[in-house]
Every structure is written in C-alpha cells, then in structure tokens.
Design a protein around this motif. Sequence first.
Motif, mmCIF file in Angstrom:
data_model
loop_
_atom_site.group_PDB
_atom_site.id
_atom_site.type_symbol
_atom_site.label_atom_id
_atom_site.label_comp_id
_atom_site.label_asym_id
_atom_site.label_seq_id
_atom_site.Cartn_x
_atom_site.Cartn_y
_atom_site.Cartn_z
ATOM 1 N N TYR A 19 19.589 -20.728 5.509
ATOM 2 C CA TYR A 19 19.651 -19.955 6.753
ATOM 3 C C TYR A 19 20.290 -20.722 7.915
ATOM 4 C CZ TYR A 19 16.558 -16.634 4.429
ATOM 5 O OH TYR A 19 16.028 -15.723 3.549
ATOM 6 N N ALA A 70 10.353 -19.046 12.148
ATOM 7 C CA ALA A 70 11.185 -18.048 11.468
ATOM 8 C C ALA A 70 11.077 -18.176 9.957
ATOM 9 C CB ALA A 70 12.633 -18.191 11.911
ATOM 10 N N SER A 72 7.686 -17.012 8.713
ATOM 11 C CA SER A 72 7.494 -15.568 8.842
ATOM 12 C C SER A 72 8.043 -14.791 7.652
ATOM 13 C CB SER A 72 8.162 -15.073 10.134
ATOM 14 O OG SER A 72 9.583 -15.134 10.018
ATOM 15 N N ILE A 73 8.904 -15.418 6.853
ATOM 16 C CA ILE A 73 9.548 -14.720 5.725
ATOM 17 C C ILE A 73 8.584 -14.499 4.571
ATOM 18 C CG2 ILE A 73 11.403 -14.876 4.003
ATOM 19 C CD1 ILE A 73 12.950 -16.621 6.014
ATOM 20 N N TYR A 130 11.717 -9.483 5.066
ATOM 21 C CA TYR A 130 11.801 -10.300 6.265
ATOM 22 C C TYR A 130 12.800 -11.467 6.177
ATOM 23 C CZ TYR A 130 7.594 -7.778 7.593
ATOM 24 O OH TYR A 130 6.692 -6.784 7.906
ATOM 25 N N LEU A 145 15.947 -13.591 6.931
ATOM 26 C CA LEU A 145 16.557 -13.636 8.261
ATOM 27 C C LEU A 145 17.895 -12.916 8.323
ATOM 28 C CD1 LEU A 145 15.725 -17.291 9.369
ATOM 29 C CD2 LEU A 145 14.361 -15.204 9.556
ATOM 30 N N ASN A 188 18.953 -9.552 10.193
ATOM 31 C CA ASN A 188 17.866 -8.639 9.840
ATOM 32 C C ASN A 188 16.943 -8.472 11.046
ATOM 33 O OD1 ASN A 188 15.924 -7.099 8.614
ATOM 34 N ND2 ASN A 188 15.097 -8.761 7.359
ATOM 35 N N LYS A 209 14.293 -6.815 11.425
ATOM 36 C CA LYS A 209 12.870 -6.809 11.103
ATOM 37 C C LYS A 209 12.262 -8.207 11.147
ATOM 38 C CE LYS A 209 12.952 -2.706 8.150
ATOM 39 N NZ LYS A 209 12.669 -2.161 6.789
ATOM 40 N N SER A 210 13.087 -9.223 10.996
ATOM 41 C CA SER A 210 12.562 -10.587 10.988
ATOM 42 C C SER A 210 12.159 -11.051 12.379
ATOM 43 C CB SER A 210 13.605 -11.550 10.418
ATOM 44 O OG SER A 210 14.725 -11.659 11.290
ATOM 45 N N SER A 211 12.685 -10.412 13.421
ATOM 46 C CA SER A 211 12.447 -10.867 14.786
ATOM 47 C C SER A 211 10.984 -10.740 15.177
ATOM 48 C CB SER A 211 13.319 -10.076 15.763
ATOM 49 O OG SER A 211 13.070 -10.464 17.095
ATOM 50 N N ARG A 217 8.402 -10.423 13.293
ATOM 51 C CA ARG A 217 7.574 -11.273 12.431
ATOM 52 C C ARG A 217 7.630 -12.728 12.895
ATOM 53 N NH1 ARG A 217 3.101 -11.136 9.384
ATOM 54 N NH2 ARG A 217 3.171 -12.746 7.777
ATOM 55 N N GLN A 218 8.788 -13.194 13.336
ATOM 56 C CA GLN A 218 8.923 -14.564 13.827
ATOM 57 C C GLN A 218 8.109 -14.754 15.108
ATOM 58 O OE1 GLN A 218 10.932 -15.579 16.705
ATOM 59 N NE2 GLN A 218 11.110 -17.791 16.322
#
Length: 925
Positions: A193, A208, A211-212, A219, A221, A252, A254-256, A258-259
């Motif tokens: 990443y 980050a 969070s995956i 999720y 990144l 992505n 959606k990852s924001s 979650r991070q």
Amino acid sequence: MKNKFTESVSKLIKLIIIAILVIFTLAAGALGVSIVGVLEKTPTINISDIDDSLNQTSVILDSEGNEIEKIQTTEFRELIEFEKIPKDLVNAFIAIEDRRFYNHDGVDPIGILSAIKDNIFSSSMRGASTIAQQLARNIHPGSKRRLDWKIQEAYLALKLTEGLGREGVLEKYMNAVFLGQNAYGVQAASKTYFSKNVEDLTTAECAALASIVKNPVEYALYKTVLPQNVSESDMVLGDIEINGINYKVVYNDKSSARQKHALSSMYEEGYISKEEYDEASKQNIAEAIKPGENSTKQVISSYYSDLIAKQVIDKLQTELNYTEAEAKSKYYTGGIKVYSSIDIDMQNQVEEVFENFSSIVLRGSGSSTRPALLDWSADRNGNIINSKRSVVYYKGNNLVDSNSNLYLPKDEYKLNEDGSLSITSKKFKILGSFIDPSDYYTINEERNLVTHIIENSGEAVAKDDEITKSDSEITLSKALLDRYEDLYSITDNGSLVFNSKYFNIDIKGIPQPQGSIAVIDHKTGQIKAIVGGRNQEGRMILNRAANVPRQPGSTIKPIAVYTPALDNGYTAATGIEDAPHYENGKLWPNNVDLRYRGWVSLRESVKYSINVNAVKALKDIGIETSKSYLEKFGIINKNDPSKDNYVSASENPKVNDEGLSPMALGSMTFGVTNLDLTAAYAALANGGEYIEPLSFTKVLNYDGTVLLEDVNEKRDVVSPQIAYVMTDIMKDVLTVPYGNIARNSKFDIAGKTGTTQENQDVWFVGYTPYYTIGSWVGFDNQQLKLAQNHGHAVYLWNAVNRSILENYESARFEEPDGIVRTQACSSSGGKPTSACYSYGTVTTEIFAKGTEPTTYCSVHKYAKKPKPEKEDKDDKDENNNEDNQNNNDNSQNNNQNNNQNNNNQNNNQNSITPPVVDGGGEESE
C-alpha cells in the motif's frame, strides 16, 4: 388442608431441584466427554515450525546472491521480526481487534461465550476471536461455523500464548494476517500500500493497515479496476501492472471511516495522546498510498522466470520426492531462495536483438499489402487461406471496425420474427457455451503479418438450446438475448456491433514470423539467456524456446545420424554414395539441389546436407542405435516418455518417429524444442558429455538449508575425440550457404542449418568455445509457410552471437589428445592410391586415434592395359605394380563410364520430384 397443600408444593419444588441437578450433572458429564473427544482431534502445534507453516514469498537471486525478483504468487508475504514492528502498529491491532489482549491467556471468556451463543442462535459468527485465536486459525484453518472447531481454536490459542508469550503471539500474528491485495503480514502490506518498510509507517498509516483486517476485501485501501470500468466518481491514484495486465488504482472510500475508527480506538485505549490523535487524523491516507512491490513488473524476462518455476518444481519432485502440489506450494509460498543461472546482461542483449527482429531477420522484405516472408494465398476479400481454400485468418477490416469493435455487416446476420438472432457468417462457430469469433490479421508498419486473437470473455453463458447451429447459420435465442440485452447494437448503416465486454480482442496482436533463442554454457549446463518470441508484452507469454516443439529438419542429422555413425565404424572420410535411392519402390528422398554427387565423404554429406546420404547412413547403423544416442542427447526420455516430444512406436504404433524420415530428415510428429536441441549440440561442444540444461544452480529453504544443488543429469554421449571430429566437420557448414552468414574470424564456430518442408521451420544451432546457441524462425500457425529460406535463422543466430561475444577474447576449439591426421580418399575413406590422386579426391582428414584408414581405396582404379599377343616382361611388371597399388582389377574405362553416368543422372534430376514418405518434412535449404 393448607398444611397439606404447602407440604405438597415443597416436595414438588424439591423434586424439580433434584431433577434439574441431575439433568445438569448428566449434561455437564456429556459435555465434558464431548469436549474431551474434540480436544483429542485437535491438531498439534510445534512452536518452532510456525514460520514454516506460514506461506512466504519466494525470491529469485542472481549468481552473486543479489535478489532480482520476487516469485509471483497469489500470496505476497515477507516475514519480519517483532522488534522492527512499530509500537503504533501493534497498539492499533490490539485496540481494534483484542482490547483485553494483556488481560487474558489467549482466550477471552466473554468472547467465547458470545461466539457459542451466535453459533447456536444465529447463522453467522459475531467475530469475537482474540488475536491468539486468529493466529490459530491462520496456522490451522478450520470451519468458522462449527462449534467443535471453536473449542479447538480456543485450546490452540491457549497453547500458543503459553508457548510463545504475548510478544511471540503478536509477531506470528502480524506475519500471518491477511490485509487485502494478496498481502499477507504487515511487512508485505506496508510495501503493497505504501511502498515502504513497516518500521517507516506513520501513526495514521498504522491505523489504516489495522483497519483492513476485519474484512480485507471490503476495507482494502485501494482497488484495482480495469480502465474501461472506472467511473467518474472514482479517485484514481495511478496505474499498476499485474501479470501483464494494466489496471487503474482506485482509492477505496470505505476504508476511510474504518481507519478513523481505528485511530479513535487507539486514543480511547490510551495508546496515543490527544495531540497524536489530532495529528494522525489530519494525514490524507489517499495521498500516502503508493502501490508497491507485490504488483511490480518483472525484473527478468517471463521466458526465464517461467522456466525457473517449471524446472525447480520438477526437481523438487524427482530429487526430493515431493508431490506436485507440495512442490508448487514450496516454490511459490515456501520462502525459498532460487539462485538462477541467468546472465542478466546477456538476457537483455538477446532481448534487444529481438526488438530489432524485423531489420535483422526480415531484411526489408514484404510490402504494405503483402506481409514479409509469408507464402501468401488470399481469397478475393483479402482473407488468408490455406491449400484447401479455408480461411486461416480474416483480414482485419472484415471482422473489426475502425474502433476495433467486433462487427457483422448487414448481409451476414438476420433478426428473426421470434426475437432470435441468426448469424449467417462463417466467421463464427460455437465453442463451449457461447459463440466464438475467428481470428484476424493486419500488416504493421514494419510489413510484418500481425495475428490477432478474439476470445469469448466469459461474461455471457448460454443455457441448453439457447444457441443452435445448422449447416448455414448459428441462432441465438430470444431468451439469451433478453438476458444479455446489451450484447449487440445496430448501426445506422445496418451493421451489427457486439458489445466489447463480451469478447476479448487482442488489438495489439502478435507479429509474424516468430523466433526463439536459447543460450547454454555447455561447460556447466547453465541456461544463460532464453527468449521465446517477440512483442508479447501485456499478454500471456508463449515460450517458443522451451515449450513449443517444432520439426527440426536437417539439424537432427548430426545427433541422430552422423555422431552415432562416427561412434560405430564411420569416419569423417567414410564414403557414402549419393545416388538414387528407392524406398518401398519409390524414388526417395530428394536432395536440396535435385542432383546427385556420387561417392562423397561423411564430412561432405554434412557440409552439403545431403538427404540421400543421411538416410543411407541411418539405415546402415540402424534405428535402434540412433535411438540410443538420442536418449543420451536428451531428446528421448526413456524413463518418462511424457517429458519428451519423441513419439515411439510403443506410444503410437501407427504414427511415430521411429522411421527414416523423422530420424534422418527431421520430419518428426511433434518435433523438438529449441532448448532440447540446443542442449544436444551443447554435448558435442562439451567434449561429448551431456549436461542437462538448467535455469538455476541451487535452491535454499526459507531457513537457509540447501534443498537442491548440482542436480543436472550428466552422461557421456561419445568420447572427446569423436565429439571433436563431429565439431570439426560442422565447422565446414560455415563455408556454404547459409551457414556462412554465421562466420566470425575471432571465434571457431560449428553448427548446422535446418529447414522443414515448404519452409515451415528454419533453424541454425551452433556453438563457439564459449556458448551453444539455438535459433528458430517460423510462423506460430503451422498452416502458414515462409516464402523462402534465405538464412533467416542464421541471421538471427549471428546477431545474438556477435552481441553476447562482443567483448570476449578470440578463441578456438581445444583439440583433445588422441586426434591424428592422415591422408584419405574423400570418396571411400580408404588409404589413397595413385588413382585417388589422379581423381583429386585425396584429403588430409582428422580421425580419433585407432579409426584412421588401414586399407586402400576401393573406388578409384587405373584401367589395366590390354594384354598383347606376346606379353612383354616390362609390361607384366608394370601391370603387377599397378595391381599392387590399386589392390583391385577394375578398369579405368568402367570408372569413367560410371562417373559419366552419375553426371548424366545429376543433369536429369531437375525433372524429378521425388515423393515424400512417412508424412514428414524434408530439408529444403
């Protein structure tokens, strides 16, 4: 009454309590027995073997031990020690995955009870596993929905925590966890990443990555998206190439969230301060993303890396008794180190030659309407057709429009009243469960024929009876068209255009003819460079050098006929009569120049590639003898026929390679690969010792122990003296067309050209004191033939040889002990007589000691003078001298008549077209 009632209720309550206690006791006992049974089936864990159980990315190294490439696999992993993992990353995982990590011994009772409840009352798990339980699951995957596995998982988590300690559990877990985009472990994810090592991550980047883990697919990144599928709302971060296909890197969204949740959890648990939280929250993760190492383009050629994979996997099976599955797993995910034999500079030099293939090989032939080197036949629409007038390739604009969309003109389809579509064109057939278009061709700026493949993309699948075929048309039903309503559209001019998502069109195409090169260090068996074609970027690579057998033509003669002959009574001077030969009552084979030379030596038979003499020599030594040498040369694998391309009579009694045409002239059923043929010639270059060609020198296990080293098969084919004689003979090939193209004054060169019937394949395999190189040129589609052979393969060979030896010192072949030189008659191989001198056939030839001629020539004789009525004593003495010298009583007139007859036969052969037998191709150099 009241007392009696109260007493009865009291008794009932006591009975209920007793019953409950009994039931609980029985249930507990049953549960206890059940748990014991489950635990007995729990897999054992050897703490010291955990790293071995984790899939690790294997690497390819150069001969100096420098890493040159990671082996492409579905899992990218790089193990890292706990000390190198930043504290913020550890805390991020604990905060978001296992907040009570330091307060339990691997199992969180509250989490386990929740999991059991979910298993009983819900169809899915709530995800309350501890980090230790997740590690147990990574090491021993089981069913996530089975209660017995949850019990085993908990038990393993306790054992892991006990055996590893908390830091040990964290280290193994962070090397095992899947974090999306094929990245396993935090080091691999950091490089994937952010293109940097894990110790260099910021707090925000640590959050980050952590969070995956909850859902690596959801999720991750970023996502990789085909260019045509990118929408206007996507945030495109760049481009990436994966397995030869270009993708867009899309952030992505959606990852924001979650991070941010991970950062909040770190703050709430006290792992970061308010100031650190605020600072980390400001970092733009999308801007920090830099797709990295597990998706980068290959450093070394796919031709070479694919060959390494094939050979290492094979050797793991044959040398270490791995199963095929075990060998593949070890190669791709075992963390092994493969020391390649590749010479990177040489590989690049050969690839550069192929970049200039058109100027080197095609040499200005062809035109904008007529492809270079193609033996052209076309119908009135410009489509390439074969001898039966069937279309081999459609002309490009007859199949794709100006926008490279597949189309049909209005007279090649019809829309039926029932809503179905009928394709009346011959351009389509049915393949599997959908329609399959034909392939097409174009001509590029360099006047190459370029072939383009069109394939079904798999986006549409027909059900039973939704596609039907008659003699004249293919019909797609209304039900199929309704299900894929965007399959086609109709243009203003009435053409039917197919939606590009349903078909993969190779717009770039593959230029033709193609070629291949293999370079072997014959002293070690190391493959130094290999190229299996040209202009194949961005698509699946076809390695024509290692994986595609082709008929070898006359390049088979030195290894199947003449080397065995030299080792079984023949010498370079042995005479073979080049005269009409009949097989099964038919005149066969024909020579290249359609003439016969009479008695010529074995040396000249090789030099001029005389077909008749190759057949006669093979008949003399025998098919079985020839086969035994092809086994030694590595062309036939007697122990495992599935690993060679030779077809024996036992494999196919009707069509096989055990005949004069396949073994003397190279018209084999499938042929040989360039690599195998080059390795056979390398045995002659190496003094008669065959060394199996390998692309690697050794393989180390993940822990540094040696798995494979020095595993080349080695065997003596012939003595160094016989190999040297054969080498010296093949030096003469460099004095005649088209071998003379390869001449180089700095180096001795020996080799042999080869051409198959109708110029389908052209070859040159040759060697210097340094390397053995095999060169092939031809069309991929064997229905296409070269227009002529003007030494195309030799031009390619020469360009490669001059490039790789540019800075090498001048060198000559080293003559072994046991070589003698003496005069011999080049027609018979015998000791020369004065008649041989008169005919000019006396030559100084080389011999392996002990094989030099011991008897006089029996071909050339002086004619005896007619006896007078009264014989003069001097005449008698003279005749006696001549008798002794000639060792026979043939007359000179008869010899002269025979020579004249041979000349007459030579002159008359232009009108003869001998038939081909055994169904194979013949030399046409």
